[in-house]
Scaffold this active site. Structure first.
Site, PDB file in Angstrom:
ATOM      1  CG  ASP A   1       5.366  -2.095  -2.923  1.00  0.00           C
ATOM      2  OD1 ASP A   1       6.553  -1.750  -2.765  1.00  0.00           O
ATOM      3  OD2 ASP A   1       4.978  -2.806  -3.871  1.00  0.00           O
TER       4      ASP A   1
ATOM      5  CG  ASP B   1       5.366  -5.639  -6.940  1.00  0.00           C
ATOM      6  OD1 ASP B   1       5.726  -5.535  -5.753  1.00  0.00           O
ATOM      7  OD2 ASP B   1       5.663  -4.816  -7.817  1.00  0.00           O
TER       8      ASP B   1
END
Length: 166
Positions: free
Chosen positions: A140, A122
């Site tokens: 995402d 991330d």
């Protein structure tokens, strides 16, 4: 009433979209791994920073204590379910088909990370001086925007159905 095929109701365009999205996701993650310091915010604009971290769970690090193969299996089940929905959805529902493609691309992007590294990379952080949102990635975003596209499609379909009844 005949259904009009939309771009993402056909297998080849949806497969190409998913492939391009997957390659983009993985290329960005490669660059993040190569050049972004670990767990150090790199400001981009006010309230947005790049921040490399690892997610051992799913969204918002939920299930981070679960065995990795459970999460892999869960992601594969989600992809299978979305493929099933895609096949059952009328071909004229453009936003639904686009949403399914985005969700599949995002799920596969994070699945590749999970299989290669045991975690998801991330790197996008929205924040203020007193608050920060969960760190996330392009995959995402695909999942979130894809879900939004499906909701939009449902709203448009409801409006269309209501107008036909009048």
């Amino acid at each position: 009433m005949s259904e009009r095929n939309t771009l993402f109701s056909r297998p080849l365009p949806i497969a190409l979209f998913i492939l391009v999205a997957l390659v983009a996701d993985q290329a960005i993650k490669y660059l993040v791994e190569a050049f972004l310091p670990f767990q150090e915010a790199v400001p981009v604009v006010p309230m947005l920073a790049l921040y490399r971290t690892y997610n051992y769970g799913v969204a918002f690090s939920m299930l981070s204590g679960m065995e990795g193969w459970f999460i892999v299996g869960m992601r594969l089940a989600v992809v299978a379910f979305v493929l099933w929905l895609w096949r059952r959805t009328p071909k004229d529902r453009f936003f639904a088909h686009l949403g399914y493609a985005m969700i599949i691309a995002g799920a596969l992007g994070n699945l590749v990370d999970r299989l290669l590294f045991g975690y998801v990379i991330d790197y996008i952080l929205f924040h203020t001086a007193t608050w920060s949102f969960a760190v996330f990635n392009l995959a995402d975003s695909f999942i979130t925007v894809g879900a939004g596209a499906i909701i939009l499609d449902e709203l448009l379909q409801t409006k269309k159905t209501r107008s036909l009844k009048l």
